[in-house]
Enzyme design. Structure first.
Site, PDB file in Angstrom:
ATOM      1  N   GLU A 168       0.953  -1.062  -0.123  1.00 31.19           N
ATOM      2  CA  GLU A 168      -0.211  -0.117   0.072  1.00 31.19           C
ATOM      3  C   GLU A 168       0.803   1.353   0.351  1.00 31.19           C
ATOM      4  OE1 GLU A 168      -3.022  -0.652   3.105  1.00 31.19           O
ATOM      5  OE2 GLU A 168      -3.759  -2.853   2.199  1.00 31.19           O
ATOM      6  N   GLU A 282      -4.915  -9.113   0.577  1.00 31.37           N
ATOM      7  CA  GLU A 282      -5.440  -8.356   1.887  1.00 31.37           C
ATOM      8  C   GLU A 282      -6.757  -8.517   1.386  1.00 31.37           C
ATOM      9  OE1 GLU A 282      -4.091  -5.660   4.244  1.00 31.37           O
ATOM     10  OE2 GLU A 282      -1.893  -6.333   3.875  1.00 31.37           O
TER      11      GLU A 282
HETATM   12  O1  AHR Z   1      -5.248  -2.419   9.761  1.00 30.03           O
HETATM   13  C1  AHR Z   1      -4.484  -3.507   8.886  1.00 30.03           C
HETATM   14  C2  AHR Z   1      -3.642  -3.045   7.941  1.00 30.03           C
HETATM   15  O2  AHR Z   1      -4.276  -2.807   6.542  1.00 30.03           O
HETATM   16  C3  AHR Z   1      -2.158  -3.821   6.742  1.00 30.03           C
HETATM   17  O3  AHR Z   1      -1.435  -3.400   7.408  1.00 30.03           O
HETATM   18  C4  AHR Z   1      -2.398  -2.384   5.902  1.00 30.03           C
HETATM   19  O4  AHR Z   1      -1.729  -3.358   4.401  1.00 30.03           O
HETATM   20  C5  AHR Z   1      -4.109  -2.017   5.357  1.00 30.03           C
HETATM   21  O5  AHR Z   1      -4.255  -1.121   5.531  1.00 30.03           O
END
Ligand code: AHR
Length: 499
Positions: A168, A282
């Site tokens: 990110e 994710e």
């Molecule tokens: O809230 C957790 C986080 O969410 C992770 O570390 C990140 O990759 C994403 O923004």
């Protein structure tokens, strides 16, 4: 609703990596989660045997690590060898003991039976540091890093096939965030060095559904990449922990495929859709709860930014809303199996994960059973199907607006190693059972494997099992057979599948 399936028309074979997961050095995911030396349930490596067993039961294919935001200021060299150097984790603002590092992670993956997938530090890290990590893991013995691994007791290379550059890095919250131009160049140089070290690795890079970001990234680095990483958390509650109610979560399912559709369009426009696949590495219905942590306001206390994380451990929060949403997400991955090759539920253990640990054991949350259903009962070959008379309902979004939502989400599959078919059928309707008419060519006995709970709010906790997989036999199949789907349920209907 009537489901028509043409069992001769194959859409594609889904990659089992769509059932992958993620684990981050955050709160109790690693320490006190899967890694708990001294706990009677842990093995000689400090790994919780009950967690490993639960991972194996859902045939965990791939596990992304070590972050997440954590990785953007992580220096892997602090966490290998005899001398572990504790560091301050600037993302989550806690001390990282570094007792769980690369060697422990690879050992865990091997015991869980999954592929490791390492995300590198492209925040404060350099192309050199990233490629040194690949040397450490994958070179036989050449150079100081492979020799260091051998000296640390690992004669054979770890053979880590999947790597990703950054996490990110487009986001203001990320340590060492980058502009689009900076990103394109950094990824190109890092990818070049990584592939010079080991050309057999498969490489991804952090991205999102944004034209400028991706065009720069792909123009500079498309030639080196095998994957493009995107993330999604639909209920944005990292500051508030006020979970959207069941119906609002179903409204989120309307938007479940939008970033895949956009990123796929861009890959096609750039002629890269046959070369680069999407790693949705994710995803979760709800953002993790970590209020005030990414703030530049000084003076916030640990009571404000650190201790609230414990509220992620409240098992009553993980209900049929999470399960039904997750099943819709997995249906989407199956449907887009030509372009989505990997996905990682975030995270696997604790926080908003599907496995919760406590000192004496684990709780399998509702989402765990979704993975169990999809991995163990659904087929691997996605077939063409279409719906007649899809029921719609106007449900209230988080903001309170009425939004039309399709109430059923269905995917039809067959098996490449067995006869028979399996239909993943999700009933999002929070109050009514729905009938599904199966109009397809098939034969054999029908069984249904499902979770529903006794309400939308059903959850699992220590000593409380509100959600469990139930199995029923429905007799012999005949074309036009009707199957009842319970309210708020995730179902796999098997037809003529031999055990
Ligand atoms: O809230 C957790 C986080 O969410 C992770 O570390 C990140 O990759 C994403 O923004």
């Amino acid at each position: 609703m009537k489901l028509h399936a043409d069992t001769r028309r194959i859409l594609g074979k889904r990659d089992r990596m769509i059932y992958g997961h993620f684990i981050e050095h955050f709160h109790r995911q690693i320490y006190g989660g899967v890694y708990d030396p001294g706990n009677p349930l842990s093995d000689e490596d400090g790994l919780r045997t009950d967690v490993l067993e639960a991972m194996r039961r859902i045939h965990l294919p791939v596990l992304r690590w070590p972050g997440g935001c954590f990785v953007s200021s992580y220096h892997w060299k602090d966490a290998v060898g005899e001398k572990r150097i504790p560091s301050y984790d600037k993302a989550w603002r806690v001390e990282e003991p570094n007792t769980f590092g690369t060697d422990e992670y690879v050992a865990m993956c091997r015991k869980a039976g999954c592929e490791p997938y390492i995300c590198t530090n492209a925040g404060t890290g350099t192309a050199e540091e990233m490629s040194d990590w690949v040397e450490y893991c994958n070179l036989e013995s050449e150079g100081q890093y492979a020799k260091w691994r051998i000296a640390n007791g690992h004669r054979e290379p770890h053979k880590v096939k999947y790597w990703s550059i950054g996490n990110e890095n487009y986001g203001f919250w990320e340590i060492g965030a980058k502009s689009t131009d900076e990103w394109g160049r950094l990824v190109a140089e890092s990818a070049k060095m990584i592939k010079h070290v080991d050309p057999t690795v498969e490489l991804s890079a952090a991205a999102l559904a944004d034209i400028d970001w991706n065009v720069q990234l792909l123009k500079n680095s498309g030639q080196f990449l095998d994957w493009i990483s995107i993330h999604g958390y639909w209920d944005p509650i990292h500051e508030t922990n006020d979970c959207a109610d069941y119906d609002a979560c179903m409204v989120y399912t309307n938007d479940i495929d939008s970033s895949v559709v956009k990123v796929r369009g861009l890959l096609s426009a750039m002629g890269l859709d046959k070369k680069i696949k999407i790693a949705f590495d994710e995803w979760n219905l709800r953002g993790w709860y970590h209020p005030n942590v990414h703030s530049i306001v000084q003076g916030v206390t640990k009571e404000e930014y650190l201790y609230p994380r414990d509220k992620n451990d409240d098992n009553t929060l993980y209900t049929m809303a999470d399960a039904v949403f997750s099943a819709c997400f997995l249906n989407m991955c199956n449907r887009f199996c030509d372009i989505v090759g990997m996905a990682s539920f975030a995270p696997i253990v604790n926080t908003r994960g599907c496995i919760y640990t406590h000192k004496e054991g684990i709780v399998l949350r509702s989402t765990y059973h979704v993975f169990d259903l999809y991995v163990n009962y659904l087929g691997d070959t996605v077939l063409d199907s279409w719906n007649e008379e899809m029921p719609l309902k106007a449900l209230k979004s988080r903001k309170g607006d009425p939004v039309d939502v399709e109430l059923l989400d269905v995917v039809v599959t067959s098996f490449s190693d067995r006869k028979g078919y399996a239909v993943a059928a999700v009933n999002k309707d929070g109050c009514c059972a729905r009938k599904l008419t199966l109009d397809m060519e098939a034969e054999g006995d029908v069984s249904i494997h499902y979770i529903s709970g006794d309400s939308t709010e059903a959850y699992n906790d220590i000593g409380h099992e509100g959600v469990q997989i139930l199995h029923e036999k429905l007799g012999a199949f005949s074309r036009g057979m009707e199957v009842e789907l319970k309210p708020h349920s995730v179902n796999i209907i098997q037809i003529g599948v031999e055990e």
